[in-house]
Design an enzyme around this catalytic site. Structure first.
Site, mmCIF file in Angstrom:
data_model
loop_
_atom_site.group_PDB
_atom_site.id
_atom_site.type_symbol
_atom_site.label_atom_id
_atom_site.label_comp_id
_atom_site.label_asym_id
_atom_site.label_seq_id
_atom_site.Cartn_x
_atom_site.Cartn_y
_atom_site.Cartn_z
ATOM 1 N N HIS A 482 0.831 -1.205 0.000
ATOM 2 C CA HIS A 482 0.000 0.000 0.000
ATOM 3 C C HIS A 482 0.867 1.258 0.000
ATOM 4 O O HIS A 482 0.707 2.142 -0.856
ATOM 5 C CB HIS A 482 -0.918 -0.019 1.220
ATOM 6 C CG HIS A 482 -1.837 1.150 1.321
ATOM 7 N ND1 HIS A 482 -3.173 1.084 0.985
ATOM 8 C CD2 HIS A 482 -1.630 2.444 1.703
ATOM 9 C CE1 HIS A 482 -3.741 2.272 1.157
ATOM 10 N NE2 HIS A 482 -2.816 3.109 1.598
ATOM 11 N N GLU A 483 1.772 1.352 0.964
ATOM 12 C CA GLU A 483 2.612 2.549 1.056
ATOM 13 C C GLU A 483 3.559 2.649 -0.137
ATOM 14 O O GLU A 483 3.881 3.750 -0.598
ATOM 15 C CB GLU A 483 3.388 2.556 2.368
ATOM 16 C CG GLU A 483 2.520 2.523 3.619
ATOM 17 C CD GLU A 483 1.434 3.587 3.625
ATOM 18 O OE1 GLU A 483 1.630 4.661 3.036
ATOM 19 O OE2 GLU A 483 0.368 3.338 4.222
ATOM 20 N N HIS A 486 1.807 4.388 -2.920
ATOM 21 C CA HIS A 486 1.913 5.845 -2.766
ATOM 22 C C HIS A 486 3.294 6.324 -3.227
ATOM 23 O O HIS A 486 3.427 7.367 -3.879
ATOM 24 C CB HIS A 486 1.726 6.238 -1.302
ATOM 25 C CG HIS A 486 0.315 6.237 -0.828
ATOM 26 N ND1 HIS A 486 -0.703 6.880 -1.494
ATOM 27 C CD2 HIS A 486 -0.259 5.691 0.287
ATOM 28 C CE1 HIS A 486 -1.837 6.735 -0.822
ATOM 29 N NE2 HIS A 486 -1.598 6.006 0.260
ATOM 30 N N HIS A 489 3.608 6.619 -6.878
ATOM 31 C CA HIS A 489 2.904 7.828 -7.315
ATOM 32 C C HIS A 489 3.812 9.044 -7.182
ATOM 33 O O HIS A 489 3.838 9.926 -8.054
ATOM 34 C CB HIS A 489 1.644 7.993 -6.462
ATOM 35 C CG HIS A 489 0.587 8.845 -7.073
ATOM 36 N ND1 HIS A 489 -0.591 9.148 -6.423
ATOM 37 C CD2 HIS A 489 0.505 9.483 -8.272
ATOM 38 C CE1 HIS A 489 -1.344 9.927 -7.186
ATOM 39 N NE2 HIS A 489 -0.699 10.142 -8.315
#
Length: 697
Positions: A482-483, A486, A489
């Site tokens: 998940h992190e 990010h 991104h």
């Protein structure tokens, strides 16, 4: 961590000169505590100097001499205030102490006052407004920057009269101080609790990994026995495996009554005041509620659409969730007797037992195959396989704690792409949870140089012990993914202006890249690349892999409604039109009742520790996780159709979503990738929920 014991009378503030480090990374090893305040004040002075220069420019206001100035005037030491703020506030979350906390309380009001001085500067706004009304032909990104800049002034009170501007100043300054105090209280309350066990019989049921970690914590604190804390890697295994029901109750109540006690860390009045401050701010700016103010710049657009999503999810998932809870209750009663009444501190324990009986699988079975160094290789390797990027640890890049590692990231053509910091383990001065942040954003300067980002992922994963390396659960692998989503991104950012780059997107879009990556956690082709037994090197057995996949939707409806309940609670607070004067604990229970399928305890309270909506920027936006989950399931369905490692599909996702930041409306970006509108269908199918009400978003 800032070093205050450096014996050097000629110390120079590192923020005020070129860093002279690899890729101009933060020189953590040279920073002293007193450097922050000096750099903050100098940064404010430089800001004011630049604003005066813009205001007093005798030339007619243009996009280039008014709007771009604020973005591109980064000669010399770049934007000092942003530079020092990034370092200070990131450390405040990841590596703080009493001195840092005290400085934060001192500096936060000054920074808020300065931000108000800028946004409420009439002369500056008049120049911005003049450009907004009349300007040269702009590119798409320039137009977005101009609109965001103008709207930022308006949403910060630029159109208010002097009396209302002064009122807004007071409200925003108070809110910033209270948000900080909320976070500091929560950290102190969390770290203060210890469940100290000295009788080995009270360890019954606990896996070796949990007892070893607890023994290490006790040893580090100079005590005999075992110490369990409220940090997730300690709390979760205890609640899942301990047969000592009374101890589970103690730990559960400690966790779920944080910041409600009669002490200096009580957050109840702080929460009530923050809710009212935000409502007053929104109403002062012409909105009925704070949610109306926030949702104007969200994909959802308005309260109606948010509630439609939440209610559609309730309609789709609640029948299944009710059956899940009935099954769990019956299972517990069969084990303990018909008169047994399951309590909240029993839920994880019996869920684990039920999962074990249905699928013969639990988190501890998987730990030996998820050794952290192998997981790192697997996650990095996934990015290589999808996007061609590679990672190389660089020990010459300074870090703020020995746990932290720094990597250089290279693009598929071998060119430098970014710096990535990783910080995996809990410790005393670190907030709970997991997050991605950055120390430097991406932008293209006046000379055309693409300044690359410095990104950080911060988590609280299972620590290594004296006997074993860090062995993760599947849930922790998902958190890492998940992190890391990010982080991708941020690292793939490729825009002209920093304020539009990377994760600078609307909040109900920012979770798409992160939640998208979680889909890989149960993909056989991905797990086979790194899930090897840490002792024998044997790959994850095929039978165990099948059981992971089969159990993937275990209690999925209950989990969905839990997230929906948080969204309902958030919206209940921030759709208020009148002052909030209710009993906080009772209001909370009523606000999320529609999504609840288990009894609630009167003394527990989520709100006082709900950092997302009180101090983390998700106020009136927590629904974003479910909104983005619709998108991530929909996006991954494209990969499943075209190939989950398809480089062309990944390239399209990178080019149309990950690299564009906030340069266009997020739905425009998504539809360009998706080649169509997203629906809730893929999410329901992934979760095994029958299509019914709410099947279209």
């Amino acid at each position: 961590m800032p070093d205050n014991n450096i014996e050097n009378t000629e110390h120079k503030n590192p923020f005020l000169e070129p860093y002279g480090t690899p890729h101009d990374t933060v020189p953590f090893d040279r920073i002293r505590l007193e450097d922050f305040e000096e750099a903050f004040m100098e940064g404010i002075r430089r800001d004011n100097e630049q604003i005066d220069k813009t205001i007093n420019n005798p030339e007619k206001p243009t996009f280039d001499n008014t709007i771009i100035n604020a973005e591109e005037d980064r000669e010399g030491y770049y934007d000092l205030l942003s530079r020092v703020s990034a370092v200070f506030f990131n450390l405040l979350s990841a590596e703080t102490n009493d001195q840092m906390d005290a400085l934060a309380q001192k500096i936060q009001p000054i920074l808020t006052q300065h931000a108000n001085d800028v946004r409420l500067n009439k002369a500056l706004f008049e120049r911005v407004r003049a450009v907004h009304r009349r300007h040269r032909r702009l590119t798409q990104e320039e137009r977005r920057l101009l609109d965001d800049t103008y709207d930022g002034f308006v949403r910060s009170g630029a159109l208010l009269d002097d009396e209302d501007k002064e009122r807004l100043r007071k409200l925003t300054e108070e809110a910033s101080v209270l948000s900080l105090q909320f976070s500091q209280n929560l950290l102190k309350e969390n770290k203060a609790f210890r469940l100290h066990i000295t009788d080995s019989e009270d360890l019954d049921g606990l896996p070796e990994s949990a007892t070893e970690a607890a023994a290490l914590t006790a040893k580090e604190e100079g005590k005999e026995g075992w110490i369990f804390t409220l940090d997730y890697p300690s709390y979760s295994p205890f609640m899942t495996y301990s047969t000592r029901r009374e101890l589970r109750r103690q730990l559960y109540m400690a966790k779920n009554t944080e910041c409600t006690h009669d002490n200096s860390e009580n957050n109840i009045e702080i929460c009530k005041r923050l809710i009212n401050l935000r409502r007053e701010i929104a109403q002062l700016l012409g909105f009925k509620t704070y949610a109306d103010y926030v949702l104007k710049h969200r994909m959802a657009g308005n309260r109606k659409n948010v509630y439609k999503l939440l209610n559609d999810l309730i309609d789709a998932y609640k029948p299944t969730a009710i059956e899940e809870v009935k099954t769990l209750t019956a299972f517990a009663k069969k084990r303990e007797g018909i008169r047994f009444k399951p309590e909240p501190w029993d839920f994880s324990f019996y869920s684990h037992k039920l999962q074990l009986s249905k699928y013969n699988i639990d988190a501890e079975m998987l730990r030996p195959y998820f050794e952290l160094s192998n997981v790192i290789k697997g996650v990095f390797g996934l990015a290589t396989r999808l996007y061609g990027i590679t990672f190389k640890e660089n020990n010459d890049i300074p870090v703020y704690h020995p746990d932290v590692k720094a990597y250089e990231v290279f693009d598929e053509d071998g060119s430098y792409l970014a710096v990535l910091y990783s910080d995996f383990f809990p410790r005393k001065g670190k907030q709970g949870g997991a997050w991605m942040t950055q120390y430097q954003g991406q932008w293209i300067d006046r000379k055309g140089v693409n300044v690359r980002p410095h990104v950080s992922i911060v988590m609280n994963l299972t620590k290594p012990t004296e006997e074993k390396p860090a062995l993760l659960t599947l849930g922790e692998v998902e958190t890492f993914l998940h992190e890391f989503g990010h982080a991708l991104h941020g690292m793939f950012a490729n825009t002209r202006f920093e304020s539009l780059s990377g994760t600078n997107v609307w909040w109900d879009f920012v979770e798409l890249p992160s939640q998208f990556m979680e889909n890989y956690s149960v993909q056989r082709e991905f797990l086979s690349t790194f899930a090897f037994h840490y002792k024998t090197g044997e790959p994850l057995p095929e039978d165990l892999l099948k059981r992971i996949v089969r159990s993937r939707n275990f209690m999925v409806a209950y989990g969905c409604l839990r997230q929906v309940s948080f969204g309902l609670l958030d919206m209940a607070y921030y759709t208020l039109k009148t002052p909030f004067e209710d009993d906080l604990l009772k209001f909370e229970k009523k606000a999320w009742a529609k999504a609840m399928v288990t009894p609630q305890l009167p003394d527990t309270c989520m709100t006082v520790q709900f950092s997302h909506i009180m101090a983390g920027g998700y106020a009136a936006g927590y629904y974003s996780y479910k909104w983005a989950e619709v998108l991530d399931a929909d996006a991954f369905s494209v990969f499943k159709k075209e190939g989950i490692f398809n480089r062309d599909t990944a390239r399209r996702f990178r080019d149309e979503v990950l690299s564009k930041g906030g340069t266009e409306h997020p739905m425009t970006l998504y539809k360009r990738f998706r080649k169509g509108e997203p629906t809730i269908v893929a999410l329901l199918r992934r979760n095994g929920i029958k299509l019914g009400k709410g099947k279209q978003k």
